[in-house]
Design a protein around this motif. Structure first.
Motif: not given
Length: 407
Positions: A224, A336, A346
């Protein structure tokens, strides 16, 4: 299409969200295209403009943070109406503070309303766009972001025309505010009540403590942060252009304010075209290759914008800058979301990094530019987009079974 909506209702809903993305971009470009005129009318320097942007950025981040709470309380339909009216009022106050009252505090208030409303709407319109994408069963999120960019093109074009015609900021922002009001009411009538049409049944929703735990868990994943770097560099480049490219042409290259607005329009056109047409390129060559090429394009464009000896070359640099910065944010969001089980958390975490750069970067550039000059400050953007390209491997798709990057 498994939905309680008819085909006609669905099309009207999708069109309404396209319009909301466009209105958000229109409002941002309205401010950005008139920065030189606002600075001249108020007698403020780049550092003070940077502080204005910082206040707007902080209020925008507050809007992004509280947007989900507003949406949970009112629903997206009502929430978007309210927040569009808020940022429309902010646009109007910016103009009134500049030309009618000649008062910086009024402009500050307008910037705060403008930032808060836009930040909150940003969350809601992306949630709605994701729901539409799920209903369609194909990826169209970049097209929604293209409509945001299309809004900046329209806003920059109107701003350039207003500056060339000598239209003051108050009259210009009053026109844009009226357009936003009409769009807000019109879109409200076309957006369905999602709780009835699309949201899962109450028993299917996870407990709020579980949702909080999942959200915080995303912040502990190294990928991330790598995606965040990709999005940070490109968001810095996009935000920096939106707020400083017009002034860079006027002060750095000694051109008229109308040429500054034109440069912003050229940047926005480049970004919009790639967002509309870049999907097939991503499908064919992959996210990583596209991100690397675009990072190199953005770096070259910014360098040409800084160093170009003539206005045509500066405008070519602005176009390449827009092309290069176009897909970093949407592709970062897509990456993500590779794991459906943790997609929301995310995407939220990665997007937060990008939004902080988009909103907080321009004020920082303004403060630095007071010491070294605006064009010299843009070299920072070159370094950041290069860094974004270097971290682009993080966007490689994940295997559903192993949750590791595909070789």
């Amino acid at each position: 299409m498994d939905t309680a909506l008819t085909r006609s209702q669905f099309v009207r809903w999708r069109t309404a969200i396209f319009v909301i993305f466009l209105a958000s971009g229109l409002s941002i470009a309205t401010w950005a295209s008139r920065v030189p005129s606002i600075a001249e009318a108020l007698g403020i320097d780049k550092a003070q403009i940077g502080l204005l942007l910082l206040g707007m950025g902080i209020s925008s981040i507050v809007g992004i943070s509280t947007g989900p709470l507003v949406m949970a309380r009112t629903g997206a339909r009502v929430g978007m109406l309210i927040m569009m009216l808020v940022f429309g009022a902010g646009v109007l106050l910016i103009g009134l503070g500049t030309d009618v009252f000649g008062a910086l505090p009024v402009v500050v208030l307008g910037m705060m309303l403008f930032g808060y409303g836009n930040g909150s709407v940003d969350v809601m319109m992306n949630v709605e766009a994701t729901a539409i994408e799920q209903q369609m069963g194909k990826t169209i999120l970049p097209v929604f972001h293209a409509f945001f960019s299309f809004g900046t093109v329209i806003g920059a074009g109107i701003g350039a025309l207003a500056a060339l015609l000598g239209l003051n900021v108050a009259a210009h922002t009053a026109l844009i505010s009226a357009l936003i009001l009409v769009a807000a009411v019109g879109c409200y009538t076309q957006v369905p009540v999602r709780e009835a049409a699309l949201d899962p049944a109450p028993e299917e929703k996870p407990h709020w403590r579980e949702r909080v735990h999942t959200a915080f868990e995303a912040w502990r994943e190294p990928r991330i942060y790598a995606l965040g770097v990709v999005m940070l560099g490109m968001s810095f480049a996009e935000g920096g252009a939106n707020d400083w490219i017009a002034l860079g042409v006027v002060e750095g290259h000694h051109q008229e304010p109308g040429m500054g607005a034109l440069a912003l329009a050229v940047f926005s056109v480049g970004m919009t075209v790639v967002r509309l047409l870049g999907g097939p390129l991503v499908d064919r060559f992959g996210r990583v290759a596209v991100l690397r090429v675009l990072a190199a394009t953005a770096a070259a464009g910014i360098l040409l914008f800084i160093l170009g000896p003539t206005l045509p070359l500066v405008l070519v640099g602005a176009a390449l800058w827009g092309i290069g910065a176009s897909l970093g944010f949407p592709l970062g969001m897509s990456a993500a979301a590779d794991d459906p089980a943790k997609a929301a958390a995310r995407v939220s975490a990665a997007a937060t990094i990008g939004y902080v750069a988009f909103l907080g970067g321009p004020p920082l550039l303004g403060l630095i530019s007071e010491q070294i000059g605006l064009l010299n400050t843009l070299y920072i953007l070159v370094a950041l987009v290069v860094l974004s390209g270097l971290f682009s491997a993080a966007a490689r798709p994940l295997r559903a079974d192993e949750k590791t990057p595909v070789a």
